[in-house]
Design a protein around this motif. Structure first.
Motif, PDB file in Angstrom:
ATOM      1  N   ARG A   1     -10.629  -9.440  -8.329  1.00  0.00           N
ATOM      2  CA  ARG A   1     -11.752  -9.893  -7.497  1.00  0.00           C
ATOM      3  C   ARG A   1     -12.104  -8.878  -6.417  1.00  0.00           C
ATOM      4  NH1 ARG A   1      -9.233 -13.332  -9.892  1.00  0.00           N
ATOM      5  NH2 ARG A   1     -10.116 -15.290 -10.683  1.00  0.00           N
ATOM      6  N   LYS A   2     -11.514  -7.684  -6.524  1.00  0.00           N
ATOM      7  CA  LYS A   2     -11.772  -6.591  -5.563  1.00  0.00           C
ATOM      8  C   LYS A   2     -11.460  -7.028  -4.131  1.00  0.00           C
ATOM      9  CE  LYS A   2     -14.202  -4.210  -8.822  1.00  0.00           C
ATOM     10  NZ  LYS A   2     -13.256  -3.512  -9.730  1.00  0.00           N
ATOM     11  N   LEU A   3     -10.409  -7.804  -3.976  1.00  0.00           N
ATOM     12  CA  LEU A   3     -10.085  -8.298  -2.632  1.00  0.00           C
ATOM     13  C   LEU A   3      -9.110  -7.388  -1.904  1.00  0.00           C
ATOM     14  CD1 LEU A   3      -9.725 -12.100  -3.464  1.00  0.00           C
ATOM     15  CD2 LEU A   3     -11.622 -10.958  -2.302  1.00  0.00           C
ATOM     16  N   THR A   4      -8.365  -6.580  -2.641  1.00  0.00           N
ATOM     17  CA  THR A   4      -7.444  -5.650  -1.984  1.00  0.00           C
ATOM     18  C   THR A   4      -8.188  -4.357  -1.683  1.00  0.00           C
ATOM     19  OG1 THR A   4      -6.724  -5.025  -4.187  1.00  0.00           O
ATOM     20  CG2 THR A   4      -5.324  -6.570  -2.991  1.00  0.00           C
ATOM     21  N   LYS A   5      -7.577  -3.552  -0.810  1.00  0.00           N
ATOM     22  CA  LYS A   5      -8.229  -2.280  -0.441  1.00  0.00           C
ATOM     23  C   LYS A   5      -7.588  -1.097  -1.154  1.00  0.00           C
ATOM     24  CE  LYS A   5      -8.711  -3.884   4.344  1.00  0.00           C
ATOM     25  NZ  LYS A   5      -8.123  -3.549   5.659  1.00  0.00           N
ATOM     26  N   GLY A   6      -6.744  -1.365  -2.140  1.00  0.00           N
ATOM     27  CA  GLY A   6      -6.058  -0.284  -2.845  1.00  0.00           C
ATOM     28  C   GLY A   6      -4.804  -0.851  -3.472  1.00  0.00           C
ATOM     29  N   GLN A   7      -3.910   0.005  -3.881  1.00  0.00           N
ATOM     30  CA  GLN A   7      -2.688  -0.428  -4.549  1.00  0.00           C
ATOM     31  C   GLN A   7      -1.709  -0.966  -3.499  1.00  0.00           C
ATOM     32  OE1 GLN A   7      -0.601  -1.885  -6.340  1.00  0.00           O
ATOM     33  NE2 GLN A   7      -0.986  -0.610  -8.151  1.00  0.00           N
ATOM     34  N   ALA A   8      -1.692  -2.292  -3.316  1.00  0.00           N
ATOM     35  CA  ALA A   8      -0.913  -2.871  -2.223  1.00  0.00           C
ATOM     36  C   ALA A   8       0.583  -2.930  -2.520  1.00  0.00           C
ATOM     37  CB  ALA A   8      -1.431  -4.276  -1.904  1.00  0.00           C
ATOM     38  N   LEU A   9       0.950  -2.871  -3.777  1.00  0.00           N
ATOM     39  CA  LEU A   9       2.374  -2.942  -4.120  1.00  0.00           C
ATOM     40  C   LEU A   9       2.980  -1.554  -4.112  1.00  0.00           C
ATOM     41  CD1 LEU A   9       2.614  -5.523  -7.003  1.00  0.00           C
ATOM     42  CD2 LEU A   9       3.932  -5.545  -4.886  1.00  0.00           C
ATOM     43  N   LYS A  10       4.029  -1.365  -3.342  1.00  0.00           N
ATOM     44  CA  LYS A  10       4.649  -0.049  -3.229  1.00  0.00           C
ATOM     45  C   LYS A  10       5.836   0.118  -4.167  1.00  0.00           C
ATOM     46  CE  LYS A  10       5.478  -0.568   1.170  1.00  0.00           C
ATOM     47  NZ  LYS A  10       5.802  -0.371   2.594  1.00  0.00           N
TER      48      LYS A  10
ATOM     49  N   VAL B   1       5.337  -4.359   0.059  1.00  0.00           N
ATOM     50  CA  VAL B   1       3.884  -4.540   0.109  1.00  0.00           C
ATOM     51  C   VAL B   1       3.302  -3.709   1.245  1.00  0.00           C
ATOM     52  CG1 VAL B   1       2.020  -6.207   0.503  1.00  0.00           C
ATOM     53  CG2 VAL B   1       4.010  -6.870  -0.855  1.00  0.00           C
ATOM     54  N   ASP B   2       2.207  -3.033   0.966  1.00  0.00           N
ATOM     55  CA  ASP B   2       1.462  -2.331   2.010  1.00  0.00           C
ATOM     56  C   ASP B   2       0.485  -3.346   2.608  1.00  0.00           C
ATOM     57  OD1 ASP B   2      -0.593  -0.956   3.386  1.00  0.00           O
ATOM     58  OD2 ASP B   2       0.017   0.900   2.374  1.00  0.00           O
ATOM     59  N   LEU B   3       0.834  -3.849   3.800  1.00  0.00           N
ATOM     60  CA  LEU B   3       0.073  -4.970   4.361  1.00  0.00           C
ATOM     61  C   LEU B   3      -1.352  -4.573   4.728  1.00  0.00           C
ATOM     62  CD1 LEU B   3       2.934  -6.548   6.520  1.00  0.00           C
ATOM     63  CD2 LEU B   3       2.035  -7.420   4.359  1.00  0.00           C
ATOM     64  N   GLU B   4      -1.575  -3.288   4.984  1.00  0.00           N
ATOM     65  CA  GLU B   4      -2.935  -2.849   5.317  1.00  0.00           C
ATOM     66  C   GLU B   4      -3.824  -2.859   4.070  1.00  0.00           C
ATOM     67  OE1 GLU B   4      -3.520   0.082   8.144  1.00  0.00           O
ATOM     68  OE2 GLU B   4      -2.075  -0.980   9.416  1.00  0.00           O
ATOM     69  N   LEU B   5      -3.254  -2.419   2.963  1.00  0.00           N
ATOM     70  CA  LEU B   5      -4.055  -2.399   1.728  1.00  0.00           C
ATOM     71  C   LEU B   5      -4.293  -3.818   1.196  1.00  0.00           C
ATOM     72  CD1 LEU B   5      -2.645   0.751  -0.128  1.00  0.00           C
ATOM     73  CD2 LEU B   5      -4.729   0.528   1.243  1.00  0.00           C
ATOM     74  N   LEU B   6      -3.479  -4.742   1.643  1.00  0.00           N
ATOM     75  CA  LEU B   6      -3.626  -6.118   1.176  1.00  0.00           C
ATOM     76  C   LEU B   6      -4.932  -6.730   1.691  1.00  0.00           C
ATOM     77  CD1 LEU B   6      -1.865  -8.067  -0.475  1.00  0.00           C
ATOM     78  CD2 LEU B   6      -0.940  -8.944   1.653  1.00  0.00           C
ATOM     79  N   GLY B   7      -5.420  -6.201   2.817  1.00  0.00           N
ATOM     80  CA  GLY B   7      -6.592  -6.815   3.437  1.00  0.00           C
ATOM     81  C   GLY B   7      -6.169  -8.025   4.245  1.00  0.00           C
ATOM     82  N   GLU B   8      -7.125  -8.621   4.966  1.00  0.00           N
ATOM     83  CA  GLU B   8      -6.766  -9.697   5.891  1.00  0.00           C
ATOM     84  C   GLU B   8      -6.595 -11.046   5.179  1.00  0.00           C
ATOM     85  OE1 GLU B   8      -8.555  -9.043   9.652  1.00  0.00           O
ATOM     86  OE2 GLU B   8      -8.107 -11.058  10.389  1.00  0.00           O
ATOM     87  N   VAL B   9      -5.553 -11.142   4.366  1.00  0.00           N
ATOM     88  CA  VAL B   9      -5.211 -12.401   3.708  1.00  0.00           C
ATOM     89  C   VAL B   9      -3.732 -12.680   3.922  1.00  0.00           C
ATOM     90  CG1 VAL B   9      -6.890 -12.016   1.846  1.00  0.00           C
ATOM     91  CG2 VAL B   9      -4.501 -11.389   1.514  1.00  0.00           C
ATOM     92  N   GLN B  10      -3.349 -13.909   3.712  1.00  0.00           N
ATOM     93  CA  GLN B  10      -1.926 -14.235   3.734  1.00  0.00           C
ATOM     94  C   GLN B  10      -1.524 -14.729   2.360  1.00  0.00           C
ATOM     95  OE1 GLN B  10       0.428 -16.049   6.922  1.00  0.00           O
ATOM     96  NE2 GLN B  10       0.501 -17.920   5.738  1.00  0.00           N
TER      97      GLN B  10
END
Lengths: 238, 238, 238, 238, 238, 238
Positions: free
Chosen positions: C147-156, C102-111
């Protein structure tokens, strides 16, 4: 028939002594026969996190038993490192019972904690706790009223509690310890001064009970709580 | 009127699926609508210390909830380091309810533990747990019977549970989560297949309730538990 | 030669069932033979304290086992008051394994918390957990994407895991419980769909192992994880 | 290229000082560069409950870190009330590693506990612990041999451990703290004096690693552990 | 000069009321002014593990404080999950003080636990506890004597305690809460009825103290404990 | 007469070695004979909650013992899940003793934590801890002074501690373990370099002691602490 020689519908001698803890905003030493519980009400200006900023208050309770309140010494919960399931069940019941007669919005953003510490246990500690904690609560709210801390008449009704049970086949009021350990059915009733139910907890300790038996217990409870309400009023001078 | 479109006296769809845990002596996946609880019965040859050598057995229960059984994730109790007061209250209730229909002397010196783990929570998890745990318990006792481990017919009756409540002024049967959070009064009833009460817990969440309201709830409970008993019998093939 | 009659390079029957928990943002019931684990993914808007305000997310895992997932009942960790060292070791492994893809930056500030609860344990619960948790994670990230909550493709990449071991002198794939207790060497491999290693944990349970033996286990793992990756894609419809 | 100026295959200066704890049956102060761990071996005549009466012994380990072993003060675990997951993972690893070279039956019914307390932490505390604990263990077994407490030659081999990692693209041996926090891959190897593997733990901290990268790390580990084995022998005078 | 108007060598009003807990083998409600402590003595036939089979007894103490014994509510230790360092320090002191006057061999193989629960705290709770616990202990030993449970005269002497301090430059006896928070030096003395020291704990809260100051405090303590011993004798009717 | 052959007024060999922990702002390895304690001082910029924003600092201490500092292995407190009453009593004493010589306002809003970890225990670990922790504290304050972090001369005096006791009827200085277990009376003294008392704790382990005996112990303590103060100055180069 009862070990104490009481009639089935006799309560034990009940006393409600106010102002027994110098530092608390309200306090009451309640006795149901040999069961004695020291109830204090503490007014604190911080409410639980989930209530913060909502402009309403909270009423909660904690229950404890001195180690030698019982026939043989009971282990201190602070030493055991946690409160037993029984303790938590009882203090949740006391809290719910008192909240039922308080308008939390009119209370303002404060928390009132009722501490019920059993000095001597002879059956009925939870019902004595509720009955005495109500008296301590009234004094704490009066203390707040005098300081203009409430937003109006926060008390909606009075509340008291009593246990009933089926002992050797007969429905009896206000079980003492000897009756409690032997009763087939054990029920705790919490009611308001105006005669409505706040909580009913009936448990078949020995044999399941019928609807008729429950009706008898309810009738006894209504009578007993009626008497307790009168005593609460007398103690509070209202 | 009810969010689910049910009539006041309608239960949710109930299913009782046996033998869902390969390793347990008895198991049942119970569903009350969307509420799903996995109940397993484990037979162990050691009894609690205070029962040792008395030639009788014990039945106890533990209750848990998977973290995401709920709408938002609930903290895992193993991480929190203790079971909440609510959890302990529920598992004590389940244990008492099942012991009410078991002859502990005929069970022999074994302990049966009923684990009730909520996979999905939509109201009524404790009543579903009791209803499903009974089915798991029967299978565990049958397992013991086949191995001649019991000393006779240890089951005295069947047991099931249901909740009732006053929702928007109307007494309704088997509350789901949406009803539960809004109900003025919430009551749990545990009854035997033969129609007697094992446990009654009624709580005024909003406003105190009258004796008449309690009677209505009791009537609904008797009907609902009657239906559950029939389903338990069908599931168990008796 | 294997208790199950499998060939050394045979995996057990694997199933990956999605959307099994109504309330979770992602969920997967994974089975490796008789081992069954319920994996849920929960998206929460608060991150651990040390990440706050850094604009990046976090992926973590918790692991649990129902008391009767095992042949004899295992004590509930919530009752014991803490998670065992084994549990913590496993949940740390699951968390690290998933963060690796997972690209934690693209995930946005969620857990995102992956809860892996073992319903039935027959060896390989940690590898099944990782394999199933990945599927639940994908669904949770899709839910966020919608829901447009990620900032991009978070799965690598994808990630899956399998155990291997030396059983009676022969390297075998995907140990079940009977093999696990007897194996001389036990190794867990976590690999990405693109064939790289995320984690290797090899332990000599009986006798220390040679470099050649390790090579054989690695080859088996690469094959098995290749198969698991195909199944994950099929389950996810990609 | 390395912060310390070492070549990729250079270990840090290693010292093994015996008999540093007057009261322990064996002890060793081990240093891997600035990392210093005090290892003591305690022989106790009681074994864990599940081993009692089986005529065999047990070897276990506990790991701790002084609060100011680290750059900023770390909270004392005794104050926190529990050991962290990391601590438990490490002490389980140390215990497994040492048991791999001990014949527990020949040890007799005693427990040897290896306490590894980190006085100064600069990376590689778990590998230093294993390497030093082995030396303390040998002295404890010699102490037992002198008293005729063992039933034969309980030590089957020697054991030592080292970490390797991929640091800025290059495989390097024996990571110090500065390298550890930045390494893409971090692996711990535990091997016997005879060159076999006891434990391998490889973790992709940054990017997943290939089979070739793993091979390079393994080669470095074999070299490093070879050097450590020579030093252990020298320290023990064998 | 003192907030209460007392002279430097004046103790507060002290009362010692026996037989206040129906179920305990000995009990005493002790008051030092507004400080009130309920002391109970419980005789139990099991001794701590390390004393078992040695034919001697043990005397121990536990200390607690009701939440509203203090000006603002103190958190209940059972809720906090552990006893504070202060609580443990005090109960260890009480236990040591009482053991100093008991012949543990003549006591026989029983344990006497002194529970000291503070109902109201106004300074000096630990010295009041020791003074009152002694009275409860005497009654418990008399109870044992009547049942021929002791092996002889187990009480060797009496014991009492008092605090002294330097308040605004002047040595004063028996500090109350207002004095205690402001005192430069605070000392607790435990002495036998025969005038010997059992325990001295002097602490410089504000400024270190000189040997002369300590002498003055000692003289006050000797006087105060002399008075307390007389009161204990009167209360016990000896 | 003393097991070590020392004269009654002889201290054991004392050493104070500075800068033994690379990462701490101050550190000292103190030895009183075979008792060895590693003391580190950690400067942290956060103070306890109740001091926040008051512009003053805090000095606190934590105490620990390595499991094999003692003759037989002592259970690790991190494993037991809590610090013993003894540990808490000692660390509270160390903290109070050091605060007595620090001007907390001039310290500025920082917290200095003194960790005292016993590597080897042979009696007098608390007095050695105080004596060594003072040296570590001085170095930490010098470290702060160099960085202009203090608001002035925060150290008001030096502090050291020693134990005395009545051993086989004779008052002796600086008890070692063999003397400690047998002493009738055991007293710990904490004094400033300028000869005033900070703390006195005297306990009758065997028989109550007289005022004269206490005077003898005090005289020995004054002599011993005088010697320790000289050694502290020498170690600190002042």
């Amino acid at each position: 028939m009862r070990p104490s020689g009481r009639q089935p519908s006799d309560m034990r001698a009940v006393t409600l002594e106010r102002n027994v803890a110098m530092k608390a905003e309200g306090s009451c030493l309640v006795a149901f026969g040999n069961t004695r519980v020291l109830c204090t009400a503490s007014v604190e200006t911080s409410v639980p996190g989930w209530l913060r900023g909502k402009g309403q208050g909270w009423v909660t309770a904690e229950y404890g038993m001195l180690p030698r309140a019982t026939g043989s010494r009971t282990r201190r919960e602070a030493t055991a490192g946690k409160q037993s399931g029984r303790t938590q069940e009882i203090q949740r019941l006391i809290g719910r019972s008192l909240r039922a007669v308080v308008d939390l919005e009119l209370l303002g953003e404060v928390q009132i904690t009722l501490d019920c510490d059993v000095l001597e246990a002879d059956g009925g500690t939870r019902t004595a706790s509720i009955t005495g904690a109500y008296v301590a609560l009234v004094d704490a709210i009066r203390w707040m009223d005098e300081r203009k801390l409430t937003k109006g008449q926060a008390l909606k009704d009075s509340v008291a509690a009593v246990s009933c049970g089926i002992y050797r086949g007969t429905p009896v009021l206000d079980l003492d310890y000897l009756e409690d350990v032997e009763a087939e059915t054990d029920a705790n009733f919490v009611m308001t001064g105006s005669g409505k139910f706040v909580e009913i907890q009936g448990t078949a300790e020995g044999a399941p009970f019928s609807r008729d038996e429950l009706q008898s217990l309810m009738a006894l409870a209504e009578q007993g709580i009626g008497e307790l309400s009168v005593m609460q009023k007398a103690a509070l001078g209202v």
